[in-house]
Structure formats: C-alpha cells, structure tokens
Write a protein that holds these residues in place. Structure first.
Motif, PDB file in Angstrom:
ATOM      1  N   THR A  57      37.754  43.684  55.543  1.00 37.87           N
ATOM      2  CA  THR A  57      38.610  42.913  54.703  1.00 37.87           C
ATOM      3  C   THR A  57      38.550  43.176  53.214  1.00 37.87           C
ATOM      4  O   THR A  57      37.258  43.128  52.874  1.00 37.87           O
ATOM      5  CB  THR A  57      39.206  41.695  54.807  1.00 37.87           C
ATOM      6  OG1 THR A  57      37.843  41.000  54.580  1.00 37.87           O
ATOM      7  CG2 THR A  57      39.603  41.526  56.309  1.00 37.87           C
ATOM      8  N   LEU A  73      39.491  42.669  48.997  1.00 38.83           N
ATOM      9  CA  LEU A  73      40.531  41.621  48.216  1.00 38.83           C
ATOM     10  C   LEU A  73      40.247  42.271  46.751  1.00 38.83           C
ATOM     11  O   LEU A  73      39.029  41.991  46.173  1.00 38.83           O
ATOM     12  CB  LEU A  73      40.167  40.420  48.295  1.00 38.83           C
ATOM     13  CG  LEU A  73      40.876  39.395  47.522  1.00 38.83           C
ATOM     14  CD1 LEU A  73      42.508  39.261  47.682  1.00 38.83           C
ATOM     15  CD2 LEU A  73      40.466  37.935  47.409  1.00 38.83           C
ATOM     16  N   SER A  74      41.056  42.840  46.090  1.00 38.50           N
ATOM     17  CA  SER A  74      41.006  43.255  44.572  1.00 38.50           C
ATOM     18  C   SER A  74      39.703  44.158  44.619  1.00 38.50           C
ATOM     19  O   SER A  74      38.783  44.096  43.817  1.00 38.50           O
ATOM     20  CB  SER A  74      40.624  41.981  43.656  1.00 38.50           C
ATOM     21  OG  SER A  74      41.952  41.222  43.680  1.00 38.50           O
ATOM     22  N   TYR A  75      39.873  45.061  45.385  1.00 39.86           N
ATOM     23  CA  TYR A  75      38.666  46.410  45.343  1.00 39.86           C
ATOM     24  C   TYR A  75      37.598  45.657  45.854  1.00 39.86           C
ATOM     25  O   TYR A  75      36.493  46.391  45.572  1.00 39.86           O
ATOM     26  CB  TYR A  75      39.023  47.115  44.253  1.00 39.86           C
ATOM     27  CG  TYR A  75      40.144  47.575  43.978  1.00 39.86           C
ATOM     28  CD1 TYR A  75      40.841  48.676  44.621  1.00 39.86           C
ATOM     29  CD2 TYR A  75      41.017  47.118  43.024  1.00 39.86           C
ATOM     30  CE1 TYR A  75      41.861  49.209  44.195  1.00 39.86           C
ATOM     31  CE2 TYR A  75      42.289  47.418  42.604  1.00 39.86           C
ATOM     32  CZ  TYR A  75      42.829  48.557  43.514  1.00 39.86           C
ATOM     33  OH  TYR A  75      43.966  48.921  42.984  1.00 39.86           O
ATOM     34  N   SER A  78      35.816  41.100  51.176  1.00 37.53           N
ATOM     35  CA  SER A  78      36.190  39.699  51.070  1.00 37.53           C
ATOM     36  C   SER A  78      35.415  39.128  52.342  1.00 37.53           C
ATOM     37  O   SER A  78      35.322  37.930  52.311  1.00 37.53           O
ATOM     38  CB  SER A  78      37.455  39.327  50.934  1.00 37.53           C
ATOM     39  OG  SER A  78      38.499  40.061  51.891  1.00 37.53           O
ATOM     40  N   GLU A  93      43.666  44.816  54.604  1.00 45.93           N
ATOM     41  CA  GLU A  93      44.350  44.071  53.463  1.00 45.93           C
ATOM     42  C   GLU A  93      43.904  42.727  53.884  1.00 45.93           C
ATOM     43  O   GLU A  93      44.337  42.077  54.733  1.00 45.93           O
ATOM     44  CB  GLU A  93      45.706  44.457  53.187  1.00 45.93           C
ATOM     45  CG  GLU A  93      46.147  44.030  51.677  1.00 45.93           C
ATOM     46  CD  GLU A  93      47.451  44.415  51.424  1.00 45.93           C
ATOM     47  OE1 GLU A  93      47.630  45.033  50.416  1.00 45.93           O
ATOM     48  OE2 GLU A  93      48.256  44.252  52.244  1.00 45.93           O
ATOM     49  N   ASP A  94      43.138  42.072  52.837  1.00 48.75           N
ATOM     50  CA  ASP A  94      43.016  40.568  53.083  1.00 48.75           C
ATOM     51  C   ASP A  94      44.233  39.865  52.689  1.00 48.75           C
ATOM     52  O   ASP A  94      45.205  40.085  51.992  1.00 48.75           O
ATOM     53  CB  ASP A  94      42.110  40.094  51.957  1.00 48.75           C
ATOM     54  CG  ASP A  94      41.571  38.490  52.048  1.00 48.75           C
ATOM     55  OD1 ASP A  94      42.213  37.754  51.838  1.00 48.75           O
ATOM     56  OD2 ASP A  94      40.338  38.410  52.262  1.00 48.75           O
ATOM     57  N   SER A 142      45.344  39.368  49.305  1.00 52.51           N
ATOM     58  CA  SER A 142      45.513  40.465  48.375  1.00 52.51           C
ATOM     59  C   SER A 142      46.984  40.267  47.879  1.00 52.51           C
ATOM     60  O   SER A 142      47.699  39.899  48.512  1.00 52.51           O
ATOM     61  CB  SER A 142      45.517  41.635  49.224  1.00 52.51           C
ATOM     62  OG  SER A 142      43.900  41.813  49.718  1.00 52.51           O
ATOM     63  N   TYR A 181      51.211  37.081  47.527  1.00 57.60           N
ATOM     64  CA  TYR A 181      49.728  37.596  48.520  1.00 57.60           C
ATOM     65  C   TYR A 181      50.696  38.395  49.793  1.00 57.60           C
ATOM     66  O   TYR A 181      51.773  38.300  50.092  1.00 57.60           O
ATOM     67  CB  TYR A 181      49.349  36.417  49.324  1.00 57.60           C
ATOM     68  CG  TYR A 181      48.415  35.476  48.234  1.00 57.60           C
ATOM     69  CD1 TYR A 181      47.723  36.293  47.155  1.00 57.60           C
ATOM     70  CD2 TYR A 181      48.587  34.096  48.096  1.00 57.60           C
ATOM     71  CE1 TYR A 181      47.178  35.407  46.272  1.00 57.60           C
ATOM     72  CE2 TYR A 181      47.983  33.498  47.212  1.00 57.60           C
ATOM     73  CZ  TYR A 181      47.156  33.890  46.178  1.00 57.60           C
ATOM     74  OH  TYR A 181      46.494  33.440  45.174  1.00 57.60           O
ATOM     75  N   ASN A 235      41.352  37.089  42.540  1.00 57.53           N
ATOM     76  CA  ASN A 235      42.235  38.145  42.267  1.00 57.53           C
ATOM     77  C   ASN A 235      42.195  38.518  40.465  1.00 57.53           C
ATOM     78  O   ASN A 235      42.064  37.594  39.812  1.00 57.53           O
ATOM     79  CB  ASN A 235      43.522  37.824  42.791  1.00 57.53           C
ATOM     80  CG  ASN A 235      43.632  38.190  43.998  1.00 57.53           C
ATOM     81  OD1 ASN A 235      43.566  39.713  44.566  1.00 57.53           O
ATOM     82  ND2 ASN A 235      44.054  37.238  45.281  1.00 57.53           N
TER      83      ASN A 235
END
Length: 369
Positions: A59, A61-63, A66, A154-155, A158, A214, A250
């Motif tokens: 997963t 989150l923001s590249y 996470s 994708e988290d 995200s 999200y 994020n």
C-alpha cells in the motif's frame, strides 16, 4: 620378542607424529578461516545479493509505503566470498542508516544495507544497496545491489479527488492581460516575464480553499492556501504545496495559471501542473463580478469515482523464524562462521590416548625384560 616390541614402538611413534601434525594443521586452518564479523579474512566481500521473499503488493500513500509491516516481510539472500550464506530480514531497511549486514565489518569498514524506491504507474520499484567498503574506495566499486518490483495498491487514505470550495480572497481590479497568452509568448517570452505579478491571480491566491477526498470515499479536509506555501512562480504561473494536511501525512500540491480576463486554472496534480494538462478553470473575484460562483467556468468538475475493493495484500509472507540472519550453509556454527577449530578437540584427545598407550607399553616392556 625384542624385534616385535621394537616394531610396535616404531608404529606408536609414527601414529603419535601423525596426530600431532593433524592437530597443528587443524588449528592453523581454523585460525586462518574462522572469519567473524570483527575479524574478517583478507579479501572477504559479498559476491551476490537477491530478494528471495517479498509480499506481492504494497500500500502506498503520497508516494510513500504506508504498510508498516512490509519491510519485515522482505528477505535478502547474501553470499560472501568465503562461501558463507545468510538470509537477512529487511525490517528497518528504510531508515536513514539502513540495517547492519550479517558480517558487520569488512577491512575495518562498517557496512550497511539501504533501500531506495519510487512509485510508477501501478508498481513500486526497489533498489537495495549493500555498501561494504569505504566511500574513499569508490561507492560503485564497493557496493552490490538487488532490484525488484511489487504491485502498488492505493492506501484507503490516499487523496484521489480535489475540488475548489473557496475562491481567493482578493477582489482584482485589473486583469494580468487581456489578449491571448499564446500571442504574448509567441511574440517575445521576455514580454511575459515583464507582466505585473501584482495583478496576477496565480501569485495572489491567499484564502483559496481546496477540499480533498480519500480513496475510501471519505472527505479528508480543506486546505487554505496562502503565499507562504508558494515554491515556484513566474508572473502568470505559480506552484504551491501544503505538507502533512491530515493525520496520515498527505500533502497537497497545486499549480495555478492566469488565463487573462480574471480567469485562472488550477492543476490539482503536480504532474498535471508541470505538463499543463487536466486543469480546471475558474473565475476570480473582480470589481465587475465580486461574487462569482465557486465552480468551473466552462464545464462542471466530474472527478473520478474512488476505486473499490482496496485491501492490503499479504501473500507470500516471510516469517521471522527463517528471515533473521539465519545461516543456510550446512556444517556451519553460530552466525554462519565455519567452525573448523572444533575439530582440534578430538585430535588432541586421540593424541593423549596414544601417548598413554605408548607409555604403558614401554613400562610393561621394561618390567618384562
């Protein structure tokens, strides 16, 4: 009888010499080759490294990864020039100092294993580097690497959608330009650079509000932008970034471009902002229109629906029992060190027993004759 006794004496002496030579040889061999992390042999180095176990997906989150358990489920297999092999668990490898290699020091240099990764499309690509010698000797000549990729998931937290919910506070009294911006750039780019940034909407967006959502469909929050968030600008274009906008870490990065006649375009993705694509155009407040609607000037924003069935994959999970610096070479002792020195003990015992037998034979011989 004397000849028979003399023959036995010679035989015992020969056996004693063989045992003594074996003892000396084994001890010398053990001293030369029983490498430890503190005292490696000359020329010792890692010769190969590969990822032998890792989850099929991770997963993001923001590249950033996470999933906190991801690295503990990644295992490296490292082979050294002396034949020692190790399975190494990668828990903590993403820290600044990385992790300590199985043989912690080679030629006086404390090695380290680190990782770099980047997200591209639907995958996350990793490069693991094991630096085992001094920087002064050359990084590329003293580093081995292993590369691999896993599927990017994708988290749920995200950010997948944005919308402009509040226009900039300022009421503009004059547009930055009224002609076509393409015409300005076509005539002379220097003319564009001489535009008055005080009239620019892109350089004056204080109070502009952007609400984000999200991947799980929830509303995340609203970011209110101001000039302190600007990190790049020209009179007709500026980029802004707000970091850690929520509890998940994020960030929100946008680009704002003047379109002339009190219109401006917002790019809600850093990549789109750089490429100038997928932007949404709005109308700013002006003396002629102090309360324009907070909506796109031409077409309504139709954001993509959040993707469903989001979960963290955990297939092919490595266990700590077989992943924490376990030595996989047969016939080795603790910490993967070849335990050749232990063979000296039976050799010494055998020598002592033969010596005792020789003494008893000689004493018996004297008693008989």
């Amino acid at each position: 009888m004397r000849k028979h006794s003399k023959f036995i004496t010679i035989l015992l002496s020969a056996l004693l010499a063989v045992c003594l030579m074996q003892t000396v040889f084994v001890q010398a061999f053990a001293t030369e080759n029983s490498a430890t992390p503190d005292e490696p042999t000359d020329g010792l180095r890692p010769v190969s490294m590969e990822v032998v176990k890792a989850p099929e997906s991770v997963t993001v989150l923001s590249y950033k990864i996470s999933d906190s358990s991801f690295w503990s489920n990644v295992v490296l297999h490292i082979v050294y020039s002396n034949g020692e092999e190790y399975d190494v668990n990668c828990d903590g490898i993403d820290s600044e100092d990385g992790i300590v290699p199985p043989i912690a020091e080679i030629n006086g240099y404390a090695g380290r294993i680190t990782v770099n990764y980047y997200c591209e499309d639907d995958t996350v690509d990793f490069t693991v580097d094991y630096c085992y010698a001094s920087y002064e000797d050359g990084w590329y000549d003293n580093t081995i690497s292993a590369k691999y990729s896993v599927k990017q998931v994708e988290d749920p937290h995200s950010i997948v959608r944005y919308e402009l919910t509040k226009l900039p506070n300022r009421v503009f009294t004059e547009p930055l330009y009224t002609c076509s911006f393409n015409d300005i750039m076509a005539n002379d780019r220097e003319l564009a650079l001489k535009l008055d940034a005080k009239k620019s909407i892109s350089n004056n967006i204080d109070g502009m509000g952007v609400t984000f959502y999200y991947a799980n469909g929830e509303k995340g929050g609203t970011v209110t932008f101001d000039s302190s968030m600007m990190y790049a600008c020209v009179p007709w274009y500026a980029m802004y970034s707000a970091k850690n906008v929520d509890e998940y870490g994020n960030s929100v990065t946008i680009g704002v471009a003047d379109e002339g006649n009190y219109k401006f375009t917002v790019y809600f993705s850093a990549g789109d902002a750089i490429g100038g694509i997928n932007g949404i155009t709005y109308t700013a407040k002006s003396v002629d229109n102090p309360n324009p609607a907070v909506k796109p000037t031409s077409t309504e924003d139709t954001p993509a629906k959040p993707s469903g069935n989001i979960s963290s994959a955990t297939s092919d999970v490595a266990t700590k029992d077989n992943a924490v610096n376990n030595n996989t070479t047969n016939g080795t002792a603790n910490n993967g060190v070849v335990a050749t020195g232990n063979f000296a003990i039976p050799a010494i015992i055998a020598t002592v027993m033969i010596l005792a037998a020789a003494v008893m034979f000689v004493l018996k011989r004297k008693h008989t004759f």
